[in-house]
Scaffold this motif. Structure first.
Motif, short mmCIF file in Angstrom:
data_model
loop_
_atom_site.label_atom_id
_atom_site.label_comp_id
_atom_site.label_asym_id
_atom_site.label_seq_id
_atom_site.Cartn_x
_atom_site.Cartn_y
_atom_site.Cartn_z
N ALA A 48 0.87 -1.18 0.00
CA ALA A 48 0.00 0.00 0.00
C ALA A 48 0.90 1.22 0.00
O ALA A 48 2.06 1.14 0.40
N VAL A 49 0.37 2.35 -0.46
CA VAL A 49 1.18 3.57 -0.45
C VAL A 49 0.41 4.72 0.19
O VAL A 49 -0.81 4.70 0.27
N GLY A 50 1.17 5.72 0.64
CA GLY A 50 0.56 6.93 1.18
C GLY A 50 0.71 7.07 2.67
O GLY A 50 1.12 6.13 3.35
N GLY A 51 0.38 8.27 3.15
CA GLY A 51 0.47 8.54 4.58
C GLY A 51 0.55 10.03 4.80
O GLY A 51 0.87 10.78 3.88
N PRO A 52 0.27 10.46 6.04
CA PRO A 52 0.21 11.89 6.34
C PRO A 52 1.49 12.64 5.98
O PRO A 52 1.44 13.80 5.55
N LYS A 53 2.64 11.95 6.10
CA LYS A 53 3.93 12.59 5.84
C LYS A 53 4.01 13.18 4.43
O LYS A 53 4.70 14.17 4.21
N TRP A 54 3.33 12.56 3.48
CA TRP A 54 3.48 12.99 2.07
C TRP A 54 2.27 13.77 1.56
O TRP A 54 2.19 14.09 0.39
N GLU A 55 1.31 14.07 2.47
CA GLU A 55 0.10 14.77 2.02
C GLU A 55 0.37 16.21 1.61
O GLU A 55 -0.43 16.83 0.92
N VAL A 56 1.52 16.76 2.06
CA VAL A 56 1.85 18.15 1.72
C VAL A 56 2.42 18.28 0.31
O VAL A 56 2.51 19.37 -0.23
N LEU A 57 2.79 17.15 -0.30
CA LEU A 57 3.40 17.20 -1.63
C LEU A 57 2.37 17.59 -2.68
O LEU A 57 1.18 17.34 -2.51
N GLU A 58 2.85 18.18 -3.78
CA GLU A 58 1.91 18.47 -4.87
C GLU A 58 1.47 17.14 -5.48
O GLU A 58 2.19 16.13 -5.40
N SER A 68 -2.62 2.22 3.40
CA SER A 68 -1.40 2.02 4.20
C SER A 68 -1.66 2.05 5.71
O SER A 68 -0.74 1.88 6.49
N ALA A 69 -2.91 2.29 6.10
CA ALA A 69 -3.33 2.25 7.51
C ALA A 69 -2.30 2.89 8.45
O ALA A 69 -1.78 2.23 9.35
N PRO A 70 -2.02 4.20 8.27
CA PRO A 70 -0.99 4.85 9.10
C PRO A 70 -1.28 4.75 10.60
O PRO A 70 -0.36 4.74 11.41
N ASP A 71 -2.58 4.64 10.95
CA ASP A 71 -2.93 4.61 12.39
C ASP A 71 -2.42 3.35 13.10
O ASP A 71 -2.27 3.35 14.32
N ILE A 72 -2.16 2.29 12.35
CA ILE A 72 -1.68 1.06 13.01
C ILE A 72 -0.31 0.61 12.46
O ILE A 72 0.18 -0.45 12.83
N ALA A 73 0.29 1.43 11.60
CA ALA A 73 1.56 1.03 10.96
C ALA A 73 2.66 0.84 12.00
O ALA A 73 2.74 1.58 12.98
N GLY A 74 3.49 -0.16 11.80
CA GLY A 74 4.64 -0.40 12.68
C GLY A 74 4.26 -0.99 14.02
O GLY A 74 5.10 -1.08 14.92
#
Ligand code: NAD
Length: 356
Positions: free
Chosen positions: A72-82, A282-288
């Protein structure tokens, strides 16, 4: 030797793809699977390393592969990108560059999980639908599109819904052929009473049906299909529909099964090469945290074996192992009910491996 490219991606992606790697190793060592695997960065992880969510080199390797297993891809870290640099672009580019026009979404409810659905168990227990969604045409890609000022100076957004005969026929053929391997029933979903593009869709699918006399074809308007999916979902075997309708109906159908962590998908091109991935993100809330359910990914691996490598018996082995794990009451948190044994991602992967 067939080549498989593993693209773990971001968030829970690496954790769930790790479980698939264990199964691949086992199938190679004990069950005679002959494949070559390699791995690459994609999405946010690729952007961080190379400044692009999908490098030309990885795209080339994807084109050369017989099958791609994608996390899966994506996450809050990259939401600022164009938008052109966002992780999700990698997936859209892979779909269009590889010509992955047929999206297959099985919706299966294992009897052991019938209580996890929001619908009554008797409505969904034993559910087994396959939704075939057109993936590279329709309103998501049609031109012209944009936001403009109209004659009265007001802003207006516009998109174009267009389907050519050849686009309809190629997705139609895939759907008929899949129906022939299942219960032999195909329901084509459109809005032919209002939209000319889907009036043509209905005509083409009807014409195509002459070549598949053994398949029982029906047509349904999308609004009715949405209603029937939650009223009596077991009436469906294979459903074929446009990009937009398929996007919405497949998510609705997904929820009939209780957890997004159980649902695999495949996107195929005309040569049966495919990209296989869990339906979830990518389920950032439970990642890692070793919490993600790896079953959607393991079922995606089973689809890869079945559709791109023709290893149907090995795919069945994975599906049977998963069924046994569920029958034993082993569960990740997303499908846990009191009385079950709670496990993490790694332990669930190991349990499936044991039954394999
Ligand atoms: P999501 O599917 O990542 O998560 C939705 C909810 O489902 C979350 O609560 C999550 O914890 C849970 N969930 C998802 N997968 C799970 C699993 N395997 N086991 C247990 N629980 C699971 O959707 P979202 O939160 O809307 O999106 C998060 C990120 O993922 C965004 O950046 C989005 O753009 C991206 N995304 C990527 C894809 C893809 O790579 N194909 C698809 C959808 C969303």
């Amino acid at each position: 030797m067939k080549k498989i490219l593993l693209l773990p991606g971001d968030g829970v992606g690496p954790e769930i793809i790790s479980q698939a790697k264990k199964l691949i190793e086992k199938l190679r060592s004990d069950h005679g699977l002959q494949i070559e695997t390699s791995e690459a960065l994609v999405g946010g992880a690729s952007f961080d390393a190379y400044g692009s969510p999908l490098t030309d080199e990885v795209l080339q390797r994807a084109k050369e592969a017989d099958g791609i297993l994608f996390g899966a891809v994506g996450g809050p870290k990259w939401e600022v990108l164009e938008i052109s640099q966002r992780p999700e672009i990698a997936l859209l580019k892979l779909r269009s560059e590889l010509g992955l026009f047929a999206n297959l979404r099985p919706v299966i409810l294992y009897p052991e999980l019938a209580d996890a659905s929001t619908l009554k168990p008797e409505v969904v227990a034993g559910l087994d639908i396959l939704i075939v969604r057109e993936l590279t045409g329709g309103i998501y890609f049609g031109q012209p599109r944009g936001i403009r000022n109209n004659a009265s100076g007001e802003r207006e957004g516009y998109n174009t819904l267009v389907y050519s005969e050849s686009e309809i026929n190629r997705i139609g053929r895939i759907a008929f052929e899949i129906a022939a391997k299942r219960q032999g029933r195909l329901c084509s979903v459109d809005k032919a009473n209002v939209l000319e593009s889907t009036e043509l869709w209905r005509q083409c699918i009807t014409e195509l049906s002459a070549r598949y006399p053994a398949i029982e074809l029906s047509h349904m308007y999308v609004d009715n299909a949405a209603m029937q999916l939650v009223r009596a979902p077991k009436q469906f075997d294979v459903v074929v529909t446009t990009n937009l309708f398929g996007d919405i109906l497949s998510d609705c159908a997904a929820m009939l099964t209780g957890s997004i962590g159980m649902l695999p998908s495949a996107s195929l091109n005309a040569d049966n090469k495919g990209l296989y991935e869990p339906v979830h993100g990518s389920a950032p809330d439970i990642a890692g945290q070793n919490k993600a359910n790896p079953i959607a990914t393991l079922l995606s691996l089973a689809m890869l074996l079945k559709y791109s490598l023709d290893e149907v018996a090995l795919a069945d082995k994975i599906e049977n192992a998963i069924q046994q794990v569920l029958a034993e009451g082993l569960r990740t948190a997303d499908i846990y009910q009191p009385g079950n044994k709670l496990m993490g991602t790694e332990e669930m992967g190991d349990a499936v491996l044991d039954y394999l």
